[in-house]
Design a protein around this motif. Sequence first.
Motif, mmCIF file in Angstrom:
data_model
loop_
_atom_site.group_PDB
_atom_site.id
_atom_site.type_symbol
_atom_site.label_atom_id
_atom_site.label_comp_id
_atom_site.label_asym_id
_atom_site.label_seq_id
_atom_site.Cartn_x
_atom_site.Cartn_y
_atom_site.Cartn_z
ATOM 1 N N HIS A 67 0.909 -1.341 0.075
ATOM 2 C CA HIS A 67 -0.025 0.157 -0.019
ATOM 3 C C HIS A 67 0.942 1.259 -0.008
ATOM 4 O O HIS A 67 1.940 1.223 0.803
ATOM 5 C CB HIS A 67 -1.047 -0.030 1.250
ATOM 6 C CG HIS A 67 -1.839 0.960 1.198
ATOM 7 N ND1 HIS A 67 -1.872 2.037 0.498
ATOM 8 C CD2 HIS A 67 -3.153 1.135 2.033
ATOM 9 C CE1 HIS A 67 -3.176 2.810 0.546
ATOM 10 N NE2 HIS A 67 -3.810 2.126 1.378
ATOM 11 N N ASP A 71 1.317 4.551 6.768
ATOM 12 C CA ASP A 71 0.508 4.044 7.703
ATOM 13 C C ASP A 71 -0.854 4.540 7.796
ATOM 14 O O ASP A 71 -1.233 5.686 6.974
ATOM 15 C CB ASP A 71 1.296 4.424 9.308
ATOM 16 C CG ASP A 71 1.522 5.856 9.560
ATOM 17 O OD1 ASP A 71 0.798 6.689 9.142
ATOM 18 O OD2 ASP A 71 2.469 6.223 10.238
ATOM 19 N N ALA A 73 -5.344 3.984 8.721
ATOM 20 C CA ALA A 73 -6.527 2.739 9.087
ATOM 21 C C ALA A 73 -6.656 2.253 7.574
ATOM 22 O O ALA A 73 -7.673 2.654 6.906
ATOM 23 C CB ALA A 73 -7.673 3.681 9.540
ATOM 24 N N PHE A 74 -5.768 1.506 7.294
ATOM 25 C CA PHE A 74 -6.175 0.778 5.896
ATOM 26 C C PHE A 74 -6.414 -0.679 6.390
ATOM 27 O O PHE A 74 -5.228 -1.307 5.885
ATOM 28 C CB PHE A 74 -4.995 1.241 4.779
ATOM 29 C CG PHE A 74 -5.060 2.787 4.627
ATOM 30 C CD1 PHE A 74 -5.978 3.314 3.910
ATOM 31 C CD2 PHE A 74 -3.975 3.273 5.186
ATOM 32 C CE1 PHE A 74 -5.786 4.666 3.527
ATOM 33 C CE2 PHE A 74 -3.935 4.709 5.156
ATOM 34 C CZ PHE A 74 -4.873 5.358 4.357
ATOM 35 N N THR A 75 -7.277 -1.249 6.421
ATOM 36 C CA THR A 75 -7.369 -2.517 7.200
ATOM 37 C C THR A 75 -7.143 -3.494 6.131
ATOM 38 O O THR A 75 -7.404 -3.454 4.812
ATOM 39 C CB THR A 75 -8.937 -2.771 7.513
ATOM 40 O OG1 THR A 75 -9.118 -1.963 8.404
ATOM 41 C CG2 THR A 75 -9.176 -4.271 8.113
ATOM 42 N N GLY A 76 -6.238 -4.473 6.273
ATOM 43 C CA GLY A 76 -5.719 -5.240 5.537
ATOM 44 C C GLY A 76 -4.474 -4.904 4.621
ATOM 45 O O GLY A 76 -3.977 -6.070 3.960
ATOM 46 N N GLU A 77 -4.267 -3.683 4.617
ATOM 47 C CA GLU A 77 -3.011 -3.411 3.744
ATOM 48 C C GLU A 77 -1.720 -3.778 4.560
ATOM 49 O O GLU A 77 -1.665 -3.641 5.633
ATOM 50 C CB GLU A 77 -3.318 -1.904 3.392
ATOM 51 C CG GLU A 77 -4.497 -1.840 2.741
ATOM 52 C CD GLU A 77 -4.298 -2.426 1.261
ATOM 53 O OE1 GLU A 77 -3.258 -2.787 0.606
ATOM 54 O OE2 GLU A 77 -5.464 -2.721 0.446
#
Length: 84
Positions: A67, A71, A73-77
């Motif tokens: 990604h 850093d 709030a990128f769930t799963g990245e």
Amino acid sequence: MRHPFIAGNWKMFKTVHDTVVYVKEFRSLVKDIEDVEIVIAPPFTAVHAAAEAARNSNIGVAAQNLHWERDGAFTGEVSGPIVK
């Protein structure tokens, strides 16, 4: 002159254990190849184990995806600093 580069990944196949077994077997198959850069890209959960299994060999290890944000709030990245 360009140096040939061969890379492969295996999507969501292989557990961490399966990855280590695969890399150890693959190592022996490619140990004498010097004219091609070889890179494997296992799932993120197995990157560290693959790197350890490939240590001191002619096999490079990469991440399958990355990604662009450092850093957040990128769930799963997975970010570059985390892969590093």
